[in-house]
Design an enzyme around this catalytic site. Structure first.
Site, PDB file in Angstrom:
ATOM      1  N   SER A 184       0.820  -1.056  -0.126  1.00 42.40           N
ATOM      2  CA  SER A 184       0.066   0.150  -0.083  1.00 42.40           C
ATOM      3  C   SER A 184       0.911   1.191  -0.048  1.00 42.40           C
ATOM      4  CB  SER A 184      -0.972   0.083   1.206  1.00 42.40           C
ATOM      5  OG  SER A 184      -1.698  -0.994   1.280  1.00 42.40           O
TER       6      SER A 184
ATOM      7  N   ARG B 243     -33.057 -26.443  -7.822  1.00 43.92           N
ATOM      8  CA  ARG B 243     -32.928 -27.549  -6.683  1.00 43.92           C
ATOM      9  C   ARG B 243     -34.217 -27.305  -5.951  1.00 43.92           C
ATOM     10  NH1 ARG B 243     -30.648 -31.368  -4.065  1.00 43.92           N
ATOM     11  NH2 ARG B 243     -30.285 -30.832  -1.696  1.00 43.92           N
TER      12      ARG B 243
ATOM     13  N   ILE C   1     -26.682 -20.135  -1.257  1.00 45.28           N
ATOM     14  CA  ILE C   1     -27.778 -20.786  -1.953  1.00 45.28           C
ATOM     15  C   ILE C   1     -27.418 -22.061  -2.506  1.00 45.28           C
ATOM     16  CG2 ILE C   1     -28.935 -20.300  -4.174  1.00 45.28           C
ATOM     17  CD1 ILE C   1     -28.854 -17.503  -3.454  1.00 45.28           C
TER      18      ILE C   1
ATOM     19  N   GLY D 216     -25.744 -24.427  -0.994  1.00 45.14           N
ATOM     20  CA  GLY D 216     -25.642 -25.375   0.149  1.00 45.14           C
ATOM     21  C   GLY D 216     -24.358 -26.049  -0.013  1.00 45.14           C
ATOM     22  N   GLY D 217     -24.239 -27.362   0.408  1.00 45.34           N
ATOM     23  CA  GLY D 217     -23.117 -28.171   0.512  1.00 45.34           C
ATOM     24  C   GLY D 217     -22.509 -28.323  -1.017  1.00 45.34           C
TER      25      GLY D 217
ATOM     26  N   GLU E 265      -4.368  -3.445  -6.579  1.00 40.55           N
ATOM     27  CA  GLU E 265      -4.640  -2.263  -7.032  1.00 40.55           C
ATOM     28  C   GLU E 265      -5.224  -1.091  -5.910  1.00 40.55           C
ATOM     29  OE1 GLU E 265      -5.540  -1.378 -11.251  1.00 40.55           O
ATOM     30  OE2 GLU E 265      -4.961  -3.460 -11.363  1.00 40.55           O
TER      31      GLU E 265
ATOM     32  N   THR F  27      -5.981  -1.502  -1.620  1.00 43.95           N
ATOM     33  CA  THR F  27      -6.837  -2.435  -1.011  1.00 43.95           C
ATOM     34  C   THR F  27      -8.250  -1.547  -0.524  1.00 43.95           C
ATOM     35  OG1 THR F  27      -6.048  -1.381   1.350  1.00 43.95           O
ATOM     36  CG2 THR F  27      -5.068  -3.344   0.419  1.00 43.95           C
TER      37      THR F  27
ATOM     38  N   GLU G 154      -9.340  -0.414   2.311  1.00 43.59           N
ATOM     39  CA  GLU G 154      -9.050   0.446   3.045  1.00 43.59           C
ATOM     40  C   GLU G 154      -8.311   1.690   2.473  1.00 43.59           C
ATOM     41  OE1 GLU G 154      -8.107  -2.805   3.523  1.00 43.59           O
ATOM     42  OE2 GLU G 154      -9.395  -3.317   5.343  1.00 43.59           O
TER      43      GLU G 154
HETATM   44  C1  FAD Z   1      -2.692 -11.860  -7.720  1.00 45.70           C
HETATM   45  C2  FAD Z   1      -2.056 -10.372  -7.354  1.00 45.70           C
HETATM   46  C3  FAD Z   1      -1.659  -9.681  -8.322  1.00 45.70           C
HETATM   47  C4  FAD Z   1      -1.106  -8.449  -8.018  1.00 45.70           C
HETATM   48  N1  FAD Z   1      -0.757  -7.863  -9.354  1.00 45.70           N
HETATM   49  C5  FAD Z   1       0.072  -6.879  -9.115  1.00 45.70           C
HETATM   50  C6  FAD Z   1       1.036  -6.147 -10.434  1.00 45.70           C
HETATM   51  O1  FAD Z   1       0.612  -6.343 -11.528  1.00 45.70           O
HETATM   52  N2  FAD Z   1       1.581  -5.251 -10.180  1.00 45.70           N
HETATM   53  C7  FAD Z   1       1.908  -4.491  -8.794  1.00 45.70           C
HETATM   54  O2  FAD Z   1       2.601  -3.605  -8.702  1.00 45.70           O
HETATM   55  N3  FAD Z   1       1.282  -5.193  -7.840  1.00 45.70           N
HETATM   56  C8  FAD Z   1       0.629  -6.084  -7.939  1.00 45.70           C
HETATM   57  N4  FAD Z   1      -0.250  -6.817  -6.821  1.00 45.70           N
HETATM   58  C9  FAD Z   1       0.095  -6.356  -5.569  1.00 45.70           C
HETATM   59  C10 FAD Z   1      -1.136  -5.580  -4.934  1.00 45.70           C
HETATM   60  O3  FAD Z   1      -1.447  -4.510  -5.357  1.00 45.70           O
HETATM   61  C11 FAD Z   1      -0.740  -5.497  -3.343  1.00 45.70           C
HETATM   62  O4  FAD Z   1      -0.843  -6.612  -2.765  1.00 45.70           O
HETATM   63  C12 FAD Z   1      -1.508  -4.364  -2.633  1.00 45.70           C
HETATM   64  O5  FAD Z   1      -1.501  -3.277  -3.261  1.00 45.70           O
HETATM   65  C13 FAD Z   1      -1.600  -4.637  -1.049  1.00 45.70           C
HETATM   66  O6  FAD Z   1      -0.293  -4.552  -0.770  1.00 45.70           O
HETATM   67  P1  FAD Z   1       0.228  -5.593   0.333  1.00 45.70           P
HETATM   68  O7  FAD Z   1      -0.228  -7.070  -0.157  1.00 45.70           O
HETATM   69  O8  FAD Z   1       1.867  -5.392   0.540  1.00 45.70           O
HETATM   70  O9  FAD Z   1      -0.676  -5.312   1.608  1.00 45.70           O
HETATM   71  P2  FAD Z   1      -0.279  -4.188   2.744  1.00 45.70           P
HETATM   72  O10 FAD Z   1      -0.004  -3.010   2.185  1.00 45.70           O
HETATM   73  O11 FAD Z   1       0.829  -4.818   3.805  1.00 45.70           O
HETATM   74  O12 FAD Z   1      -1.596  -4.024   3.519  1.00 45.70           O
HETATM   75  C14 FAD Z   1      -1.846  -4.875   4.661  1.00 45.70           C
HETATM   76  C15 FAD Z   1      -3.183  -4.578   5.286  1.00 45.70           C
HETATM   77  O13 FAD Z   1      -2.880  -3.266   5.765  1.00 45.70           O
HETATM   78  C16 FAD Z   1      -3.945  -2.580   5.351  1.00 45.70           C
HETATM   79  N5  FAD Z   1      -3.270  -1.185   5.266  1.00 45.70           N
HETATM   80  C17 FAD Z   1      -1.929  -0.508   4.671  1.00 45.70           C
HETATM   81  N6  FAD Z   1      -1.900   0.501   4.977  1.00 45.70           N
HETATM   82  C18 FAD Z   1      -3.022   1.162   5.377  1.00 45.70           C
HETATM   83  C19 FAD Z   1      -3.394   2.445   5.836  1.00 45.70           C
HETATM   84  N7  FAD Z   1      -2.505   3.527   5.342  1.00 45.70           N
HETATM   85  N8  FAD Z   1      -4.708   2.573   6.464  1.00 45.70           N
HETATM   86  C20 FAD Z   1      -5.291   1.673   6.683  1.00 45.70           C
HETATM   87  N9  FAD Z   1      -5.122   0.381   6.439  1.00 45.70           N
HETATM   88  C21 FAD Z   1      -3.938   0.062   5.865  1.00 45.70           C
HETATM   89  C22 FAD Z   1      -4.157  -2.772   4.052  1.00 45.70           C
HETATM   90  O14 FAD Z   1      -5.575  -2.325   3.681  1.00 45.70           O
HETATM   91  C23 FAD Z   1      -4.300  -4.548   4.343  1.00 45.70           C
HETATM   92  O15 FAD Z   1      -5.555  -4.533   5.048  1.00 45.70           O
HETATM   93  C24 FAD Z   1      -0.934  -7.903  -6.869  1.00 45.70           C
HETATM   94  C25 FAD Z   1      -1.432  -8.772  -5.823  1.00 45.70           C
HETATM   95  C26 FAD Z   1      -1.870  -9.881  -6.024  1.00 45.70           C
HETATM   96  C27 FAD Z   1      -2.153 -10.799  -4.862  1.00 45.70           C
END
Ligand code: FAD
Length: 382
Positions: free
Chosen positions: A132, A271, A340, A342-343, A366, A368, A370
């Site tokens: 993030s 069902r 909906i 079920g199992g 892209e 979260t 939050e």
């Molecule tokens: C399948 C997949 C494909 C992806 N594809 C790409 C891609 O193509 N390119 C790329 O660059 N990235 C990609 N990502 C990365 C994705 O964008 C990140 O996982 C996402 O931005 C969250 O970062 P993190 O997983 O490090 O979680 P963290 O940032 O560590 O967050 C963990 C938790 O803390 C919360 N949190 C963090 N900061 C705050 C805040 N300031 N306030 C409140 N809550 C907060 C978050 O909301 C979350 O609940 C991909 C991820 C996955 C799983």
């Protein structure tokens, strides 16, 4: 106000829906189960014109509007989250920054082949210590005269290491400003550059037929001309790319919700328990009513955000709202769709099980949920 889609939009929806039903649906479960990325399906999506849909024809695109693209993502996601992920990430994150920030030479070099579906490009922002908080990036790009020297790593990169992945746009720290704060630049790194290694990540819960990878940069040298956009504008480039990318994640949420809802509706009619279809029980019928309501609201919000973008008006807040809402309702709708069933909804033989897993990334990738609330609240001025 006119809520009717144009004939062209309806035609795009029908064409993509037919393709998804015919080519993706029959093999989606197997690809998911065996974690197979399919270059063939990607190429077929390319042949259908789904890559670079909004780009001018000169670069290999179709010159269509944002809504056309969003409808295409929605229709693929209605059938399979993995193929929708390949499509959305390549268009919004791979092609997007090259088109919006590339020089004419860079665009002509990369875009025509990236619109064919025979080559993919990725977006390298996330790092093990920087999710993030993208400013926490540690990957560095040092200006060494005629080339950049890149060191660091990226994680969770969609389309980064498949057999047809050609390269990545990498955000790297390229210096510090007068206050000592990190300055970022975005740099193009092609797959065969010495020191650049890639590894597909396995055992994902969701999007198992899409490529997610780790990228490693060990003394990687690329020409200075591989800079994308201006020096020091890397953060701006990446964040504006995410604004547009949020629309396609929202479309994935909307499509997933639509797909799960349709499965649940069909199941509720078929069902029987206590001598009648379960849909006749008010408890089940009301679930379906709530699902349909959420989908309707999600679609209206997302299409409005697309309309704003196509009008050239600010759309970042509406994109964040759409991403947040569509992904959250995808979770709620998929959950009720399983309920909906079920199992049987917990069995891999039923597609709804895959929808339940695939939607989960949408509240995380892209930005979260939050972070979307943070973005929206900033626009509200709080
Ligand atoms: C399948 C997949 C494909 C992806 N594809 C790409 C891609 O193509 N390119 C790329 O660059 N990235 C990609 N990502 C990365 C994705 O964008 C990140 O996982 C996402 O931005 C969250 O970062 P993190 O997983 O490090 O979680 P963290 O940032 O560590 O967050 C963990 C938790 O803390 C919360 N949190 C963090 N900061 C705050 C805040 N300031 N306030 C409140 N809550 C907060 C978050 O909301 C979350 O609940 C991909 C991820 C996955 C799983």
């Amino acid at each position: 106000m006119n809520f009717d889609l144009s004939e062209e939009h309806n035609m795009i929806r029908q064409t993509v829906r037919d393709f998804a039903e015919r080519e993706i649906k029959p093999i989606a479960q197997e690809l998911d189960e065996k974690e197979i990325f399919s270059p063939e399906l990607t190429q077929q999506m390319g042949e259908l014109g789904l890559f670079g849909m909004t780009l001018p024809e000169a670069y290999g695109g179709q010159g269509l509007d944002t809504l056309s693209y969003i409808i295409a993502v929605e229709e693929i996601a209605r059938v399979d989250g993995s193929q929708a992920a390949t499509l959305a990430a390549h268009n919004s994150l791979g092609i997007g920054p090259l088109y919006y920030y590339g020089t004419e030479e860079q665009k002509m070099k990369y875009l025509p082949q990236l619109c064919t579906g025979r080559a993919l490009w990725s977006f390298g922002l996330t790092e093990p210590g920087a999710g993030s908080d993208s400013r926490g990036s540690r990957t560095t790009a040092v200006d060494e005269g005629d080339h950049w020297l890149i060191n660091g790593s990226k994680i969770f990169i969609t389309n980064g290491a498949s057999e047809i992945s050609m390269g990545c746009t990498v955000q790297a720290v390229s210096g510090t400003d007068s206050e000592g704060k990190k300055v970022f630049s975005t740099i193009i790194v092609e797959k065969d550059t010495p020191g650049f290694t890639r590894r597909s990540m396995h055992n994902k819960m969701m999007w198992r037929a899409s490529d997610t990878s780790e990228l490693f940069f060990d003394q990687v040298r690329v020409p200075k001309t591989n800079l994308l956009g201006e020096i020091g504008k890397g953060s701006k480039i990446m964040l504006s790319t995410l604004d547009a990318g949020r629309l396609s994640i929202a479309a994935m949420g909307l499509g997933a919700a639509q797909g799960a809802y349709e499965l649940a509706l069909a199941y509720a009619k078929e069902r029987k328990q206590f001598g009648q279809p379960i849909g006749k029980f008010q408890a089940i019928a009301f679930k379906l009513a709530d699902m349909a309501l959420k989908i309707e609201l999600a679609r209206n919000l997302l299409y409005k955000a697309c309309w704003l973008k196509d009008q050239g008006r600010p759309f970042a807040m509406e994109a964040a709202m759409s991403k947040l809402y569509c992904s959250e309702i995808a979770k709620e709708v998929a959950d009720e769709a399983v309920q909906i069933h079920g199992g049987y909804g917990l069995m891999k033989d039923y597609a709804v099980e895959r929808f339940y897993r695939d939607q989960r990334l949408l509240q995380i990738g892209e930005g979260t949920s939050e972070i979307q609330r943070l973005v929206i609240s900033r626009y509200l001025g709080v």
